[in-house]
Design a protein around this motif. Structure first.
Motif, PDB file in Angstrom:
ATOM      1  N   UNK A   1      20.509  27.106 -43.176  1.00 19.53           N
ATOM      2  CA  UNK A   1      19.231  26.297 -42.547  1.00 19.53           C
ATOM      3  C   UNK A   1      19.207  25.029 -43.316  1.00 19.53           C
ATOM      4  N   UNK A   2      18.768  24.222 -42.360  1.00 16.79           N
ATOM      5  CA  UNK A   2      18.613  22.762 -43.172  1.00 16.79           C
ATOM      6  C   UNK A   2      17.040  22.685 -43.858  1.00 16.79           C
ATOM      7  N   UNK A   3      16.972  22.090 -44.977  1.00 11.76           N
ATOM      8  CA  UNK A   3      15.762  21.812 -45.451  1.00 11.76           C
ATOM      9  C   UNK A   3      15.001  20.835 -44.510  1.00 11.76           C
ATOM     10  N   UNK A   4      13.632  21.536 -44.369  1.00 14.80           N
ATOM     11  CA  UNK A   4      12.627  20.720 -43.669  1.00 14.80           C
ATOM     12  C   UNK A   4      11.650  20.203 -44.421  1.00 14.80           C
ATOM     13  N   UNK A   5      11.068  18.820 -44.103  1.00 14.80           N
ATOM     14  CA  UNK A   5      11.573  18.317 -42.729  1.00 14.80           C
ATOM     15  C   UNK A   5      12.814  17.473 -42.855  1.00 14.80           C
ATOM     16  N   UNK A   6      13.407  17.427 -41.900  1.00 15.71           N
ATOM     17  CA  UNK A   6      14.921  16.543 -41.610  1.00 15.71           C
ATOM     18  C   UNK A   6      14.286  14.896 -42.140  1.00 15.71           C
ATOM     19  N   UNK A   7      15.012  14.744 -43.102  1.00 16.65           N
ATOM     20  CA  UNK A   7      14.898  13.165 -43.436  1.00 16.65           C
ATOM     21  C   UNK A   7      15.832  12.018 -43.240  1.00 16.65           C
ATOM     22  N   UNK A   8      15.438  11.296 -42.549  1.00 18.34           N
ATOM     23  CA  UNK A   8      16.372  10.178 -42.195  1.00 18.34           C
ATOM     24  C   UNK A   8      15.880   8.663 -42.768  1.00 18.34           C
ATOM     25  N   UNK A   9      17.036   8.113 -43.231  1.00 18.22           N
ATOM     26  CA  UNK A   9      16.761   6.836 -43.799  1.00 18.22           C
ATOM     27  C   UNK A   9      17.009   5.651 -42.798  1.00 18.22           C
ATOM     28  N   UNK A  10      17.141   5.803 -41.615  1.00 21.50           N
ATOM     29  CA  UNK A  10      17.149   4.754 -40.562  1.00 21.50           C
ATOM     30  C   UNK A  10      16.561   5.118 -39.570  1.00 21.50           C
ATOM     31  N   UNK A  11      16.105   4.561 -38.603  1.00 17.11           N
ATOM     32  CA  UNK A  11      15.147   4.698 -37.356  1.00 17.11           C
ATOM     33  C   UNK A  11      15.801   5.871 -36.587  1.00 17.11           C
ATOM     34  N   UNK A  12      15.054   6.749 -35.954  1.00 20.39           N
ATOM     35  CA  UNK A  12      15.533   7.656 -35.101  1.00 20.39           C
ATOM     36  C   UNK A  12      15.324   7.359 -33.596  1.00 20.39           C
ATOM     37  N   UNK A  13      16.211   8.047 -32.758  1.00 18.08           N
ATOM     38  CA  UNK A  13      16.028   8.026 -31.340  1.00 18.08           C
ATOM     39  C   UNK A  13      15.488   9.131 -31.043  1.00 18.08           C
ATOM     40  N   UNK A  14      14.515   9.171 -30.670  1.00 16.17           N
ATOM     41  CA  UNK A  14      13.886  10.482 -29.972  1.00 16.17           C
ATOM     42  C   UNK A  14      13.628  10.845 -28.527  1.00 16.17           C
ATOM     43  N   UNK A  15      14.456  11.524 -27.818  1.00 14.93           N
ATOM     44  CA  UNK A  15      14.366  11.754 -26.451  1.00 14.93           C
ATOM     45  C   UNK A  15      13.680  12.840 -26.156  1.00 14.93           C
ATOM     46  N   UNK A  16      13.012  12.582 -25.036  1.00 18.82           N
ATOM     47  CA  UNK A  16      12.096  13.793 -24.637  1.00 18.82           C
ATOM     48  C   UNK A  16      12.704  14.058 -23.201  1.00 18.82           C
ATOM     49  N   UNK A  17      11.905  15.090 -22.379  1.00 18.55           N
ATOM     50  CA  UNK A  17      12.254  15.478 -21.270  1.00 18.55           C
ATOM     51  C   UNK A  17      11.687  14.954 -20.066  1.00 18.55           C
ATOM     52  N   UNK A  18      10.666  13.837 -20.169  1.00 18.90           N
ATOM     53  CA  UNK A  18      10.348  13.062 -19.069  1.00 18.90           C
ATOM     54  C   UNK A  18      11.519  12.136 -18.678  1.00 18.90           C
ATOM     55  N   UNK A  19      10.889  11.274 -17.615  1.00 15.26           N
ATOM     56  CA  UNK A  19      11.724  10.248 -17.113  1.00 15.26           C
ATOM     57  C   UNK A  19      12.107   9.265 -17.973  1.00 15.26           C
ATOM     58  N   UNK A  20      13.508   8.876 -17.928  1.00 15.21           N
ATOM     59  CA  UNK A  20      14.137   8.045 -18.677  1.00 15.21           C
ATOM     60  C   UNK A  20      14.821   7.177 -17.763  1.00 15.21           C
ATOM     61  N   UNK A  21      14.255   5.865 -17.679  1.00 18.83           N
ATOM     62  CA  UNK A  21      15.087   4.523 -16.841  1.00 18.83           C
ATOM     63  C   UNK A  21      16.435   4.473 -17.270  1.00 18.83           C
ATOM     64  N   UNK A  22      17.283   4.258 -16.193  1.00 19.94           N
ATOM     65  CA  UNK A  22      18.516   3.896 -16.488  1.00 19.94           C
ATOM     66  C   UNK A  22      18.814   2.839 -17.605  1.00 19.94           C
ATOM     67  N   UNK A  23      19.694   3.112 -18.336  1.00 17.94           N
ATOM     68  CA  UNK A  23      19.930   1.905 -19.536  1.00 17.94           C
ATOM     69  C   UNK A  23      18.873   2.038 -20.708  1.00 17.94           C
ATOM     70  N   UNK A  24      17.950   2.673 -20.461  1.00 14.69           N
ATOM     71  CA  UNK A  24      17.004   2.613 -21.810  1.00 14.69           C
ATOM     72  C   UNK A  24      17.698   3.396 -22.828  1.00 14.69           C
ATOM     73  N   UNK A  25      18.057   4.498 -22.947  1.00 14.29           N
ATOM     74  CA  UNK A  25      18.738   5.090 -24.065  1.00 14.29           C
ATOM     75  C   UNK A  25      19.939   4.251 -24.848  1.00 14.29           C
ATOM     76  N   UNK A  26      20.860   3.606 -23.938  1.00 16.26           N
ATOM     77  CA  UNK A  26      21.559   2.790 -24.305  1.00 16.26           C
ATOM     78  C   UNK A  26      21.211   1.326 -24.838  1.00 16.26           C
ATOM     79  N   UNK A  27      19.871   1.192 -24.418  1.00 21.87           N
ATOM     80  CA  UNK A  27      19.301  -0.012 -25.110  1.00 21.87           C
ATOM     81  C   UNK A  27      18.533   0.173 -26.437  1.00 21.87           C
ATOM     82  N   UNK A  28      18.308   1.531 -26.676  1.00 21.29           N
ATOM     83  CA  UNK A  28      17.482   1.915 -28.064  1.00 21.29           C
ATOM     84  C   UNK A  28      18.535   2.364 -28.927  1.00 21.29           C
ATOM     85  N   UNK A  29      19.705   2.880 -28.453  1.00 19.90           N
ATOM     86  CA  UNK A  29      20.576   3.457 -29.303  1.00 19.90           C
ATOM     87  C   UNK A  29      21.135   2.594 -30.455  1.00 19.90           C
TER      88      UNK A  29
END
Length: 233
Positions: free
Chosen positions: A9-37
């Protein structure tokens, strides 16, 4: 014949040294994830947000109560111990993700638009995690909790809405059509929606972190820079 050991099991919290893209289950406009990634390192999915991602490029982790994933067993098999099932119902899936991770910045898609209560819950998460830098991105708008000292380079005529989620005072402002200098704000009194940039550079000083800034999505890079450059509170 020995049985292969399960990954630890990974140690929690998971630690990231760069920005994280967090994706939820609501509406995601076309192209938004590609813009943020390109602005992010790891991708983390909040519950059903994982269904918006490709199995060929799985997220680093899925976190949530797992009540809205189309293929829960499949994703659990792919991600193993980074399929973090948190069944408690005292927090939203976004809140669970923020509790179980640490990152210098979160760029979030799939939390604005759609159901109004979900959007309000996402805005509430900004207020309850004032120590984090979180930017919510939707079809038209970006929303983030204003730092105590916020400075941004936008464009003359750009919409700059300031909505107080709790009582706060605008100590000073620059570059806005309607100044907020020495102005008491509150959700039940005075709000600052539909303000406008008079100049390319705008600024706002507040006495406490209780106001959400909303700007047009076209100012994504400028908004990220404004959060990166804001002094620690």
């Amino acid at each position: 014949m020995s049985v292969p050991a399960s990954p630890p099991a990974p140690a929690l919290p998971l630690v990231y040294d760069r920005p994280v893209l967090l994706v939820g289950g609501g509406p995601v406009p076309p192209g938004l994830i590609a813009e943020l990634r390109p602005l992010c390192g790891a991708v983390v999915a909040a519950d059903g947000g994982v269904d918006r991602l490709s199995a060929a490029e799985p997220p680093d982790a899925v976190i949530g109560d797992m009540d809205s994933i189309a293929d829960s067993a499949g994703w659990r098999a792919r991600l193993g111990p980074r399929f973090l099932h948190e069944p408690e119902q005292e927090s939203t899936d976004l809140g669970k993700c923020l509790r179980l991770t640490r990152a210098p910045l979160y760029l979030c898609a799939g939390f604005l638009g759609g159901r109004l209560d979900h959007s309000l819950a996402a805005l509430h998460a900004l207020l309850t995690h004032p120590d984090r830098r979180i930017l919510l991105a939707g079809r038209e708008d970006l929303a983030f909790l204003a730092p105590l000292r916020w400075r941004a380079r936008l464009a003359p005529g750009a919409r700059v809405s300031i909505f107080p989620m709790g009582p706060c005072t605008g100590l000073a402002s620059t570059g806005l059509t309607w100044p907020l200098d020495n102005l008491a704000l509150g959700p039940e009194t005075r709000i600052g929606t539909s303000n406008r940039a008079e100049t390319a550079r705008v600024g706002l000083d507040l006495d406490r972190r209780a106001a959400v800034v909303m700007v047009e999505r076209r100012f994504l890079a400028e908004s990220v820079a404004s959060l990166d450059e804001a002094p620690a509170d």
